[in-house]
Scaffold this motif. Sequence first.
Motif, PDB file in Angstrom:
ATOM      1  N   ILE A 459      78.592  85.007  33.677  1.00  0.00           N
ATOM      2  CA  ILE A 459      80.035  84.720  33.559  1.00  0.00           C
ATOM      3  C   ILE A 459      80.805  85.817  34.289  1.00  0.00           C
ATOM      4  O   ILE A 459      80.635  86.997  33.995  1.00  0.00           O
ATOM      5  CB  ILE A 459      80.466  84.688  32.079  1.00  0.00           C
ATOM      6  N   CYS A 498      82.290  77.018  19.593  1.00  0.00           N
ATOM      7  CA  CYS A 498      83.053  78.229  19.918  1.00  0.00           C
ATOM      8  C   CYS A 498      83.523  78.962  18.660  1.00  0.00           C
ATOM      9  O   CYS A 498      83.738  80.175  18.684  1.00  0.00           O
ATOM     10  CB  CYS A 498      84.265  77.889  20.786  1.00  0.00           C
ATOM     11  N   GLN A 505      75.851  86.579  23.305  1.00  0.00           N
ATOM     12  CA  GLN A 505      76.159  86.400  24.726  1.00  0.00           C
ATOM     13  C   GLN A 505      75.516  85.141  25.300  1.00  0.00           C
ATOM     14  O   GLN A 505      76.139  84.415  26.080  1.00  0.00           O
ATOM     15  CB  GLN A 505      75.700  87.629  25.515  1.00  0.00           C
ATOM     16  N   TYR A 508      77.639  82.079  24.771  1.00  0.00           N
ATOM     17  CA  TYR A 508      78.832  81.991  25.617  1.00  0.00           C
ATOM     18  C   TYR A 508      78.451  81.639  27.056  1.00  0.00           C
ATOM     19  O   TYR A 508      79.155  80.887  27.724  1.00  0.00           O
ATOM     20  CB  TYR A 508      79.623  83.305  25.546  1.00  0.00           C
ATOM     21  N   GLU A 509      77.308  82.163  27.510  1.00  0.00           N
ATOM     22  CA  GLU A 509      76.838  81.824  28.864  1.00  0.00           C
ATOM     23  C   GLU A 509      76.499  80.339  28.950  1.00  0.00           C
ATOM     24  O   GLU A 509      76.813  79.672  29.942  1.00  0.00           O
ATOM     25  CB  GLU A 509      75.622  82.683  29.221  1.00  0.00           C
ATOM     26  N   TYR A 512      79.740  78.335  28.925  1.00  0.00           N
ATOM     27  CA  TYR A 512      80.370  78.449  30.252  1.00  0.00           C
ATOM     28  C   TYR A 512      79.670  77.519  31.252  1.00  0.00           C
ATOM     29  O   TYR A 512      80.321  76.762  31.988  1.00  0.00           O
ATOM     30  CB  TYR A 512      80.285  79.909  30.699  1.00  0.00           C
ATOM     31  N   ALA A 556      85.105  87.575  23.565  1.00  0.00           N
ATOM     32  CA  ALA A 556      84.211  86.687  24.331  1.00  0.00           C
ATOM     33  C   ALA A 556      84.897  85.357  24.626  1.00  0.00           C
ATOM     34  O   ALA A 556      84.787  84.821  25.734  1.00  0.00           O
ATOM     35  CB  ALA A 556      82.927  86.457  23.550  1.00  0.00           C
ATOM     36  N   LEU A 557      85.648  84.808  23.644  1.00  0.00           N
ATOM     37  CA  LEU A 557      86.348  83.536  23.868  1.00  0.00           C
ATOM     38  C   LEU A 557      87.466  83.704  24.893  1.00  0.00           C
ATOM     39  O   LEU A 557      87.673  82.834  25.749  1.00  0.00           O
ATOM     40  CB  LEU A 557      86.906  83.004  22.543  1.00  0.00           C
ATOM     41  N   LEU A 560      85.692  83.983  28.223  1.00  0.00           N
ATOM     42  CA  LEU A 560      85.151  82.671  28.609  1.00  0.00           C
ATOM     43  C   LEU A 560      86.252  81.802  29.223  1.00  0.00           C
ATOM     44  O   LEU A 560      86.070  81.178  30.281  1.00  0.00           O
ATOM     45  CB  LEU A 560      84.563  81.992  27.371  1.00  0.00           C
ATOM     46  N   TYR A 564      86.420  80.456  33.136  1.00  0.00           N
ATOM     47  CA  TYR A 564      86.442  79.016  33.414  1.00  0.00           C
ATOM     48  C   TYR A 564      87.701  78.626  34.201  1.00  0.00           C
ATOM     49  O   TYR A 564      87.616  77.937  35.217  1.00  0.00           O
ATOM     50  CB  TYR A 564      86.365  78.221  32.107  1.00  0.00           C
ATOM     51  N   PRO A 597      85.436  88.871  31.383  1.00  0.00           N
ATOM     52  CA  PRO A 597      83.966  88.868  31.224  1.00  0.00           C
ATOM     53  C   PRO A 597      83.295  90.138  31.720  1.00  0.00           C
ATOM     54  O   PRO A 597      82.253  90.537  31.206  1.00  0.00           O
ATOM     55  CB  PRO A 597      83.517  87.646  32.033  1.00  0.00           C
TER      56      PRO A 597
END
Length: 782
Positions: A459, A498, A505, A508-509, A512, A556-557, A560, A564, A597
Amino acid sequence: MEKLTFYALSAPEKLDRIGAYLSERLIRDVSRHRYGYVCIAMEALDQLLMACHCQSINLFVESFLKMVAKLLESEKPNLQILGTNSFVKFANIEEDTPSYHRSYDFFVSRFSEMCHSSHDDLDIRTKIRMSGIKGLQGVVRKTVNDELQANIWDPQHMDKIVPSLLFNLQHVEEAESRSPSPLQATEKEKESPTELAERCLRELLGRAAYGNIKNAIKPVLIHLDNHSLWEPKIFATCCFRIIMYSIQPQHSHLVIQQLLGHLDANSKSAATVRAGIVEVLSEAAVIAASGSVGPTVLEVFNTLLRQLRLSIDYALTGSYDCAAGVSTKIIKEHEERMFQEAVIKTIGSFASTLPTYQQSEVMVFIMNKVPLPSMQQSIEAGRAGENRNRLTQIMLLKSLLQVSVGFQCSNMLTALPSAFLDRLLSSALMEDAEIRLFVLEILISFIDRHGNRQKFSAISTISDISVLKLKVDKCSRQDTVFMKKHGQQLYRHIYLICKEESNVQAHYEALYSMLMLISVELANEEVMVDLIRLVLAVQEIAQINEDNLTAYNRCALFALGAAYLNLISQLTTVPTFCQHIHEVIQMRQKEAPYLLPEDVFVERPRLSKSLDRLGPEVFFWQSKISEVLGGSGYNSDRLSTPYIPQLTDEDRLSKRKSIGETISLQVEMESRNSPEREQRAPAEEITYETLKKAIVDSVAVEEQERERRRQVVEKFQKAPFEEIAAHCGARATLLQSKLNQIFEITIRPPPSPSGTITAAYGQPQNHSIPVYEMKFPDLCVY
């Protein structure tokens, strides 16, 4: 010799007497150790055999076989070899007429015994073994095509022939292993018992018909069992490679069925033995792909999954007999884990050999075996039951992932049927983080049809998307239909995943990758809009933090969403959209790098605890994005509507604690559509000033709206029950009164021209008006 041959050819009826005489002489010479005469007698017999191909040879052969048997019974290696060589010459003669009365039982037994020779002298031992192998080859050639002779495929013969050949395949002599290379080896070294045994085994299996395969394979399995050859598995794999390449391709599935049956028979053997059988099965499946895996494809997977489940039970109970709870063998958990990995790998190997439609069936079959917390499928209670369920879920999802990795299908509707997708996504709502990750990986492998997955593995907020070299095709009609049917379901599960606090991690990857792959593979304009709304809703999860997420989860959110939107803005190629996203990312780099990120998804993330005091300039605003994309032809009304996931029974059946979340969503829906809100907005005059003010104050208005929603949610979470009940009761009373008005208008018929009619009982009664003549108000007409 020439005279004798001429006499035998001119008077073939005398052949049996010639044979009987020579046989008598040979037996006498053998017993008197006159080996020179023995050789002369055998030479004479050989020449007569080669010369006299006529119908009367049958009688002569009896004497010949008696003499060969006498030589083979001798203890002298040279005589055994002499007898074998004569027999091989005889075996190569094609006789015109079949024989009814010959028996080769002695020869099979004796040649098999010679194959196992343990003579002290290495050279003599090698020669005897090679003679034994050649003899067996001769017996097979002589009998295999003649139905009237002894059936060589009978278990009594196969149980001697096959192990003898395998024994020689298995024992490579030291002298041979020392030879530098096949190219430098001399002619003498090249011909070894191992190579000869392999050639003989290939010939034997190549001649096997459909009904004989089982008898040929069973001794192989028994030999590997008796000599513990499954554990190193090198020899077992080598054997079955020879078998699979030697038999006729259409018989491949018979070998696989026997291996599966053998695996079932060894259910309580050590994990290393079972793992060896499964590895061999995996190799055999790959080779069988050129022929046929057979009609019972699902039976193969059923057996493998049953073994997987048994292994999980063994690992948990520590016993091969779960009922008794007592075991003489110690079960090593790491060995069971190795076996489970071998089964999963084999499931992948099998699936890769199947056509697409069968792969799809197999995936549905595996998914139906995954235990889920639903009403249809009961979950085992108790601590042990939970462990068993969890391990079963993980192992089956791993198997599913193995199948889906090699699965290529252009039509997503056929690749992911509704029943399969529903079950798969319901397992995404489980509290177990590992299970959620597997579900995401499986979905990613389905959606990624152009190999873009690796490009989204890390990310980051890259400034130029062209460096990724993405393979993008126009969204097909089938993909559009798929997203119309299942899009909301996918968004909802991404949103709910989410919100999980146990995400790391890797999650989240995967999220994504999932978002980016949907954008690249399945997105039209409508899907793009929905994905942007979804990511903004995810940003709101982190911003409001109703679920009390940790600082890492929140950062992290935010990161992310930034990664994106950075890529999606470059995909949409709307300059004003790109500019807004770029500005926010630049502001974050200055003011709050822990929202990007590059600072979050590293080994040691740099986080901040003051996330509630962030300024509005570091957020992506829905109003702004709606404005810039609306000007480029995107649906601005849809863009300006915040994303709210639909609630289903799945949430109640899953293990999540979602009562507060459910109330907050219901409140939000009510507060958006409540009649008070409609009454509160009076019609105002729209002028240039009001428009200008609306644009300037849009951020402030959005903040006020957010604060109002927060207060409503807080009220429902903290207010006493009586107050909430009174509030909801008032709302329900208002709704009921409206409904009563509608029903009254609908049910009351129009007055009849003749007034009322008195019924038999003296009560006034209205005319019954037919439904098609009734006048319904607009609200009731669909």
